[in-house]
Design an enzyme around this catalytic site. Structure first.
Site, PDB file in Angstrom:
ATOM      1  N   ASP A 133      83.994  85.261 -24.986  1.00 57.77           N
ATOM      2  CA  ASP A 133      84.216  85.852 -23.666  1.00 57.77           C
ATOM      3  C   ASP A 133      84.242  84.736 -22.619  1.00 57.77           C
ATOM      4  OD1 ASP A 133      84.015  88.618 -22.052  1.00 57.77           O
ATOM      5  OD2 ASP A 133      82.934  87.054 -20.958  1.00 57.77           O
ATOM      6  N   HIS A 180      88.393  90.882 -13.098  1.00 55.15           N
ATOM      7  CA  HIS A 180      86.994  90.426 -13.142  1.00 55.15           C
ATOM      8  C   HIS A 180      86.087  91.234 -12.204  1.00 55.15           C
ATOM      9  CE1 HIS A 180      84.575  86.522 -14.053  1.00 55.15           C
ATOM     10  NE2 HIS A 180      83.752  87.538 -13.928  1.00 55.15           N
TER      11      HIS A 180
END
Ligand SMILES: NC(=O)C1=CN([C@@H]2O[C@H](COP(=O)(O)OP(=O)(O)OC[C@H]3O[C@@H](n4cnc5c(N)ncnc54)[C@H](OP(=O)(O)O)[C@@H]3O)[C@@H](O)[C@H]2O)C=CC1
Ligand SMILES: O=C(O)C(=O)[C@@H](O)[C@H](O)C(=O)CO
Length: 286
Positions: free
Chosen positions: A50, A113
């Site tokens: 990630d 995000h």
């Protein structure tokens, strides 16, 4: 859920793709240390990384994967659109840069995000429409969001045709975030728990210490196992090889229902957050 080895379960997403439930996070790993950290994780057995444009280490993530000798196809890579790039053309260019930095023709998962509800006139839907383009052309196998609250997810549901595959949000024993988790559960959105050990802040907790001692496990293993049994996807970060190893050893023990409840009972609500509240956060990096 428990198995006798360290085979990481796969979670099926709402688009049919599968993601390893346990991965490796690279936030706050300096670029010069990232390739080695990623290679260490892959050598141990992790197959899910990630990263994010914001972390400044996508290039080194790509290098670490290549250094490991593991086929690109066997590694699940997530990255995230940086906050300064929500305008559609900026998002398109930023995504091209992500693929170039990682040295790959696709990512397995690409996220918005932060929703930035106080920026861009609150318009994250047009940004989402651009991620839908990446999914349609196959360069993002799955698309999702991060730090979206139920109200933000409701807007995507009303104004777009794609349900996010995941929502990546802060979750750990001091901030169990069950309202957002429940929304995901009800709408087929997999929940990813960021800062799963609260950047270390939950590890000295008295109750967690008792459970760890009883089971002969570390506090981090207990907390990560709690996430796994709740069904969330986690990717703890560490630059310490022994921790990277032990954080991977989660599949040879179980927490009892009572242990699960004790850990969930440590929730402090909003005051337990380690990171910003997504309704207020509007940071755009330089
Ligand atoms: N979407 C978003 O907005 C966000 C996403 N994330 C993602 O989530 C990932 C994980 O979250 P992160 O914030 O990094 O924090 P974590 O909860 O994973 O904690 C990382 C910290 O805990 C320490 N640590 C790790 N394992 C152990 C252990 N076994 N025993 C003791 N200490 C340990 C690490 O130290 P050391 O490295 O020194 O070993 C580091 O200081 C990120 O890397 C990123 O991928 C994170 C924040 C926000
Ligand atoms: O790590 C992430 O993915 C983040 O978004 C964080 O860096 C976040 O921006 C933060 O820590 C703000 O203080």
């Amino acid at each position: 859920m428990t198995s006798n080895d360290n085979t990481v379960p796969l979670v099926e997403l709402n688009d049919g793709n599968k993601i390893p439930q346990l991965g490796f996070g690279v936030f706050q790993i300096e670029p010069e240390n990232t390739s080695a950290a990623v290679k260490t994780a892959l050598d141990i057995g992790y197959r899910h990384i990630d990263t994010a444009q914001m972390y400044g280490n996508e290039k080194q993530v790509g290098a670490g994967i290549r250094d490991s000798g593991i086929d690109r196809a066997d590694v699940f890579i997530t990255s995230k659109l940086n906050n300064g790039f929500h305008r559609p053309d900026d998002a398109r260019h930023a995504f091209d840069d992500t693929l170039a930095a990682l040295g790959t023709d696709h990512v397995d998962l690409f996220l918005i995000h932060w929703p930035l509800p106080t920026r861009y006139d609150g318009d994250f839907v047009s940004t989402w429409n651009v991620l839908e383009e990446f999914a349609a052309d196959g360069r993002a196998r799955s698309i999702g969001v991060s730090n979206f609250q139920p109200a933000h997810l409701d807007r995507l549901a009303q104004e777009s045709g794609t349900v996010p595959a995941v929502n990546q949000v802060e979750i750990h024993p001091y901030f169990v975030n069950d309202e957002v988790r429940r929304y995901g559960w009800d709408h087929g959105i997999a929940t990813e728990a960021w800062s799963p050990i609260a950047q270390g802040k939950v590890l000295d907790d008295h109750e967690i210490g008792i459970i760890a001692e009883t089971l002969g496990k570390s506090p981090a293993q207990v907390v990560l196992r709690w996430h796994i049994q709740r069904g969330d996807i986690v990717f703890p970060k560490s630059v310490t090889a022994a921790r990277v190893q032990s954080n991977f050893e989660l599949f040879d023990f179980d927490l009892s229902d009572a242990d699960m409840e004790t850990i969930a009972g440590l929730d402090k609500g909003e005051s337990g957050r380690t990171g910003p509240n997504p309704d207020e956060f509007d940071y755009i990096p330089d």
